[in-house]
Write a protein that holds these residues in place. Structure first.
Motif, PDB file in Angstrom:
ATOM      1  N   PRO A   1       0.828  -1.208   0.000  1.00 38.35           N
ATOM      2  CA  PRO A   1       0.000   0.000   0.000  1.00 38.35           C
ATOM      3  C   PRO A   1       0.861   1.257   0.000  1.00 38.35           C
ATOM      4  O   PRO A   1       1.954   1.274   0.569  1.00 38.35           O
ATOM      5  N   ALA A   2       0.386   2.291  -0.651  1.00 35.23           N
ATOM      6  CA  ALA A   2       1.126   3.551  -0.710  1.00 35.23           C
ATOM      7  C   ALA A   2       1.245   4.180   0.676  1.00 35.23           C
ATOM      8  O   ALA A   2       2.239   4.832   0.979  1.00 35.23           O
ATOM      9  N   ASP A   3       0.249   3.965   1.517  1.00 33.62           N
ATOM     10  CA  ASP A   3       0.250   4.496   2.878  1.00 33.62           C
ATOM     11  C   ASP A   3       0.656   3.383   3.845  1.00 33.62           C
ATOM     12  O   ASP A   3      -0.102   2.438   4.056  1.00 33.62           O
ATOM     13  N   PRO A   4       1.850   3.460   4.447  1.00 30.82           N
ATOM     14  CA  PRO A   4       2.297   2.396   5.345  1.00 30.82           C
ATOM     15  C   PRO A   4       1.395   2.211   6.563  1.00 30.82           C
ATOM     16  O   PRO A   4       1.278   1.104   7.078  1.00 30.82           O
ATOM     17  N   VAL A   5       0.727   3.272   7.001  1.00 30.53           N
ATOM     18  CA  VAL A   5      -0.185   3.144   8.140  1.00 30.53           C
ATOM     19  C   VAL A   5      -1.348   2.231   7.760  1.00 30.53           C
ATOM     20  O   VAL A   5      -1.751   1.360   8.535  1.00 30.53           O
ATOM     21  N   LYS A   6      -1.873   2.386   6.559  1.00 28.75           N
ATOM     22  CA  LYS A   6      -2.953   1.505   6.107  1.00 28.75           C
ATOM     23  C   LYS A   6      -2.475   0.054   6.032  1.00 28.75           C
ATOM     24  O   LYS A   6      -3.232  -0.866   6.322  1.00 28.75           O
ATOM     25  N   GLY A   7      -1.232  -0.128   5.638  1.00 27.96           N
ATOM     26  CA  GLY A   7      -0.671  -1.478   5.604  1.00 27.96           C
ATOM     27  C   GLY A   7      -0.610  -2.093   6.986  1.00 27.96           C
ATOM     28  O   GLY A   7      -0.969  -3.260   7.183  1.00 27.96           O
ATOM     29  N   LEU A   8      -0.185  -1.328   7.971  1.00 28.17           N
ATOM     30  CA  LEU A   8      -0.124  -1.832   9.347  1.00 28.17           C
ATOM     31  C   LEU A   8      -1.511  -2.061   9.923  1.00 28.17           C
ATOM     32  O   LEU A   8      -1.733  -3.030  10.660  1.00 28.17           O
ATOM     33  N   VAL A   9      -2.446  -1.184   9.580  1.00 34.83           N
ATOM     34  CA  VAL A   9      -3.825  -1.349  10.041  1.00 34.83           C
ATOM     35  C   VAL A   9      -4.394  -2.664   9.504  1.00 34.83           C
ATOM     36  O   VAL A   9      -5.154  -3.349  10.188  1.00 34.83           O
ATOM     37  N   ALA A  10      -4.014  -3.038   8.299  1.00 30.14           N
ATOM     38  CA  ALA A  10      -4.481  -4.295   7.714  1.00 30.14           C
ATOM     39  C   ALA A  10      -3.699  -5.499   8.235  1.00 30.14           C
ATOM     40  O   ALA A  10      -4.255  -6.590   8.371  1.00 30.14           O
ATOM     41  N   LEU A  11      -2.421  -5.331   8.524  1.00 27.48           N
ATOM     42  CA  LEU A  11      -1.585  -6.435   9.012  1.00 27.48           C
ATOM     43  C   LEU A  11      -1.939  -6.815  10.444  1.00 27.48           C
ATOM     44  O   LEU A  11      -2.019  -8.003  10.776  1.00 27.48           O
ATOM     45  N   PHE A  12      -2.136  -5.831  11.295  1.00 23.38           N
ATOM     46  CA  PHE A  12      -2.351  -6.070  12.723  1.00 23.38           C
ATOM     47  C   PHE A  12      -3.419  -7.121  13.022  1.00 23.38           C
ATOM     48  O   PHE A  12      -3.163  -8.069  13.770  1.00 23.38           O
ATOM     49  N   PRO A  13      -4.639  -7.016  12.484  1.00 21.59           N
ATOM     50  CA  PRO A  13      -5.658  -8.000  12.872  1.00 21.59           C
ATOM     51  C   PRO A  13      -5.369  -9.408  12.366  1.00 21.59           C
ATOM     52  O   PRO A  13      -5.773 -10.381  13.001  1.00 21.59           O
ATOM     53  N   HIS A  14      -4.673  -9.522  11.234  1.00 19.74           N
ATOM     54  CA  HIS A  14      -4.340 -10.858  10.742  1.00 19.74           C
ATOM     55  C   HIS A  14      -3.451 -11.592  11.742  1.00 19.74           C
ATOM     56  O   HIS A  14      -3.599 -12.798  11.943  1.00 19.74           O
ATOM     57  N   ILE A  15      -2.546 -10.855  12.354  1.00 22.40           N
ATOM     58  CA  ILE A  15      -1.657 -11.469  13.343  1.00 22.40           C
ATOM     59  C   ILE A  15      -2.344 -11.550  14.703  1.00 22.40           C
ATOM     60  O   ILE A  15      -2.434 -12.628  15.306  1.00 22.40           O
ATOM     61  N   ALA A  16      -2.834 -10.406  15.202  1.00 22.72           N
ATOM     62  CA  ALA A  16      -3.333 -10.333  16.579  1.00 22.72           C
ATOM     63  C   ALA A  16      -4.662 -11.048  16.795  1.00 22.72           C
ATOM     64  O   ALA A  16      -4.903 -11.577  17.888  1.00 22.72           O
ATOM     65  N   PHE A  17      -5.531 -11.067  15.790  1.00 25.25           N
ATOM     66  CA  PHE A  17      -6.871 -11.607  15.997  1.00 25.25           C
ATOM     67  C   PHE A  17      -7.138 -12.914  15.265  1.00 25.25           C
ATOM     68  O   PHE A  17      -8.206 -13.504  15.436  1.00 25.25           O
ATOM     69  N   VAL A  18      -6.184 -13.349  14.435  1.00 25.16           N
ATOM     70  CA  VAL A  18      -6.362 -14.621  13.743  1.00 25.16           C
ATOM     71  C   VAL A  18      -5.171 -15.546  14.027  1.00 25.16           C
ATOM     72  O   VAL A  18      -5.334 -16.598  14.651  1.00 25.16           O
ATOM     73  N   GLY A  19      -3.985 -15.168  13.594  1.00 26.56           N
ATOM     74  CA  GLY A  19      -2.830 -16.052  13.739  1.00 26.56           C
ATOM     75  C   GLY A  19      -2.495 -16.402  15.178  1.00 26.56           C
ATOM     76  O   GLY A  19      -2.365 -17.588  15.525  1.00 26.56           O
ATOM     77  N   LEU A  20      -2.349 -15.398  16.032  1.00 24.99           N
ATOM     78  CA  LEU A  20      -1.972 -15.670  17.425  1.00 24.99           C
ATOM     79  C   LEU A  20      -3.057 -16.410  18.210  1.00 24.99           C
ATOM     80  O   LEU A  20      -2.745 -17.373  18.922  1.00 24.99           O
TER      81      LEU A  20
END
Length: 151
Positions: free
Chosen positions: A120-139
């Motif tokens: 994503p052009a906006d790194p904040v949007k990338g982190l906003v999308a990455l966080f739940p995949h790790i914190a709310f699904v993977g972990l």
């Protein structure tokens, strides 16, 4: 080792955590939960789902839980064997699984369906999308299914 939970419980837990995060983020960004859910429905049902009103929101919620079902099923089917082979701790397996899910959704699914750029052009949007995949699904999945295997 304690018995592993049912995949149904894992699916409901991860699906609910993830959609609650998306709902809160949508509200914080000035949107609505219904609009966010209709946006999810646009994936399989096309752009017209944005105008479906409450029915589009229900379709989006069903789509979300269907996708989450596939994510949980893949983890339950493969991660315990993978973890046993690698000897990785549960938290590493969960983090990497969340990263894999993020890459599948954001580097393949969303660009193919919506033309979304990756990265994503906006790194904040990338982190906003990455966080739940790790914190709310993977972990959570790794904690539920692997924590007793090795510490």
């Amino acid at each position: 080792m304690a018995a592993r939970p049912s995949p149904l419980r894992a699916w409901l837990l991860c699906g609910t955590l993830d959609i609650a995060y998306a709902a809160l983020w949508s509200i914080a960004a000035g949107g609505t939960v219904g609009g966010m859910l209709r946006g999810v429905a646009k994936g399989p049902f096309g752009d017209g789902a944005a105008g479906w009103g409450p029915g589009g929101a229900v379709a989006g919620l069903a789509t979300h839980y269907a996708i989450m079902g596939a994510m949980v099923a893949a983890f339950v089917g493969f991660a315990p064997r993978w973890s046993a082979r690698t000897g990785w701790p549960w938290w590493l397996t969960g983090t990497l699984y969340g990263l894999l899910l993020y890459l599948i959704m954001n580097a393949a699914v969303l660009p193919l369906r919506f033309g979304a750029p990756f990265p994503p052009a906006d790194p904040v949007k990338g982190l906003v999308a990455l966080f739940p995949h790790i914190a709310f699904v993977g972990l959570p999945l790794a904690w539920l299914y692997l924590r007793g295997d090795k510490q």
